[in-house]
Write a protein that holds these residues in place. Structure first.
Motif, PDB file in Angstrom:
ATOM      1  N   ARG A 232       0.860  -1.182   0.000  1.00 23.41           N
ATOM      2  CA  ARG A 232       0.000   0.000   0.000  1.00 23.41           C
ATOM      3  C   ARG A 232       0.896   1.231   0.000  1.00 23.41           C
ATOM      4  NH1 ARG A 232      -1.503   3.016   3.996  1.00 23.41           N
ATOM      5  NH2 ARG A 232      -0.942   1.445   5.559  1.00 23.41           N
ATOM      6  N   LYS A 235      -3.193   5.730  -0.716  1.00 21.01           N
ATOM      7  CA  LYS A 235      -4.460   5.023  -0.876  1.00 21.01           C
ATOM      8  C   LYS A 235      -4.403   3.963  -1.969  1.00 21.01           C
ATOM      9  CE  LYS A 235      -7.329   8.865   0.743  1.00 21.01           C
ATOM     10  NZ  LYS A 235      -8.475   9.764   0.424  1.00 21.01           N
ATOM     11  N   ARG A 236      -3.259   3.866  -2.606  1.00 23.59           N
ATOM     12  CA  ARG A 236      -3.122   2.911  -3.721  1.00 23.59           C
ATOM     13  C   ARG A 236      -2.616   1.564  -3.243  1.00 23.59           C
ATOM     14  NH1 ARG A 236       0.463   4.700  -8.506  1.00 23.59           N
ATOM     15  NH2 ARG A 236      -0.487   2.795  -9.311  1.00 23.59           N
ATOM     16  N   THR A 237      -3.082   0.520  -3.899  1.00 23.18           N
ATOM     17  CA  THR A 237      -2.520  -0.811  -3.718  1.00 23.18           C
ATOM     18  C   THR A 237      -1.699  -1.137  -4.951  1.00 23.18           C
ATOM     19  OG1 THR A 237      -4.357  -1.593  -2.345  1.00 23.18           O
ATOM     20  CG2 THR A 237      -3.030  -3.265  -3.456  1.00 23.18           C
ATOM     21  N   ILE A 238      -0.431  -1.463  -4.754  1.00 22.74           N
ATOM     22  CA  ILE A 238       0.432  -1.798  -5.882  1.00 22.74           C
ATOM     23  C   ILE A 238       1.071  -3.160  -5.638  1.00 22.74           C
ATOM     24  CG2 ILE A 238       0.915   0.636  -6.363  1.00 22.74           C
ATOM     25  CD1 ILE A 238       3.658   0.250  -5.146  1.00 22.74           C
TER      26      ILE A 238
END
Length: 315
Positions: A232, A235-238
């Motif tokens: 994380r 707010k992004r999941t990569i």
């Protein structure tokens, strides 16, 4: 008394929107390939339907239902059942048949694009397909304000990749087709579906971002060493592959303790690919060096029973 008579005419098609047809070589090994291919195609079209329906309105949720299965060769008839969560979003009281017709026509256009390697590899072909989706959406004329979205290039390519994976399961002597009122299309199984990189065919430009320091919060470590880690960042999941072999060996030897919620201070490179319509196609992250593990200071391990943590702790 009832009378029975024989007919030479074929039975009428079920009340369905489209069918997935597979004519298989009965002498070929691995018979499960037929069902795996059909299941994969159904899943790919379900994913595409959601993207297409949301280009009309985000409140429309398509649900694919099974109408019939014909034996001999395998023919699976399917229908799109449409649900709506906000009644005020569309002005047409009879919007479902219009949107249903749009979904079928758009799927047919999608299948033609996936199946035509020459057209698909033409610069700008993906942009043309997206414009065709937009034109079909406008023809429904079901919105108060005629503002229709366009499915993203990444979403279209995701469904196309799923189709290619499904078809790769079939033997070269099998046959597969998409059947609908909009038209029929035979898939070219002589194509190397398994080795096909659809995303690369739609890429106009690739930008390589130089190594940069980042702090990535760990969501799901790769304990087996054969997959990407899930992080994380804000707010992004990569998802990223770690190539720091020295650190990985310590981690896999349990010399380094990393738990979900911890973070890695690391050096990351990024590859960003854009299509011919300047749309983001994909991005990939690579963690080249782990500088240190940052423990989550707010974790309260005493709240958990050690036997119930599962993957919460790497012992």
């Amino acid at each position: 008394m009832a009378t029975v008579s024989l007919s030479t005419s074929e039975p009428s098609a079920p009340d369905a929107d489209f069918a997935i047809y597979v004519d298989f070589d009965r002498s070929a090994e691995h018979p499960q390939r037929i069902f795996q291919a059909v299941e994969g195609l159904i899943s790919a079209f379900e994913k595409l339907d959601k993207v297409l329906a949301h280009s009309i309105d985000a409140s429309i949720e398509p649900v694919m239902v099974l109408e019939d299965i014909e034996a001999g060769s395998l023919k699976v008839w399917l229908r799109d059942k449409l649900l709506q969560t906000e009644d005020q979003a569309l002005y047409s009281l009879d919007w479902k048949p219009l949107v249903g017709k749009y979904l079928v026509a758009a799927k047919y256009a999608f299948v033609r694009w996936v199946n035509d390697s020459e057209e698909r590899s033409r610069p700008g072909s993906l942009a043309d397909l997206r414009n065709e989706f937009l034109a079909l959406a406008k023809q429904t004329d079901v919105k108060f304000i005629p503002s229709y979205g366009v499915p993203s290039a990444a979403d279209i390519l995701s469904s196309a990749t799923d189709v290619s994976k499904a078809l790769a399961r079939l033997a070269p002597t099998d046959k597969a087709a998409f059947i609908s009122k909009s038209g029929d299309e035979n898939f070219d199984l002589s194509m190397d579906w398994e080795g096909l990189d659809l995303a690369s065919l739609a890429v106009r430009e690739t930008i390589l971002v130089p190594p940069a320091p980042m702090i990535l919060a760990v969501r799901r470590p790769d304990y087996l060493g054969s997959a990407q880690w899930e992080f994380r960042h804000g707010k992004r999941t990569i998802r990223a592959k770690i190539t720091d072999e020295k650190w990985l060996k310590k981690f896999q030897a349990r010399q380094v303790d990393v738990r979900p919620g911890d973070a890695l201070r690391c050096t990351v490179t990024q590859e960003v690919r854009y299509g011919y319509d300047n749309e983001l196609i994909s991005e990939a992250f690579v963690v080249e060096e782990i500088v240190e593990v940052l423990e989550n200071q707010y974790r309260q391990d005493e709240l958990f029973d050690p036997d119930e943590r599962g993957e919460e702790r790497l012992s």
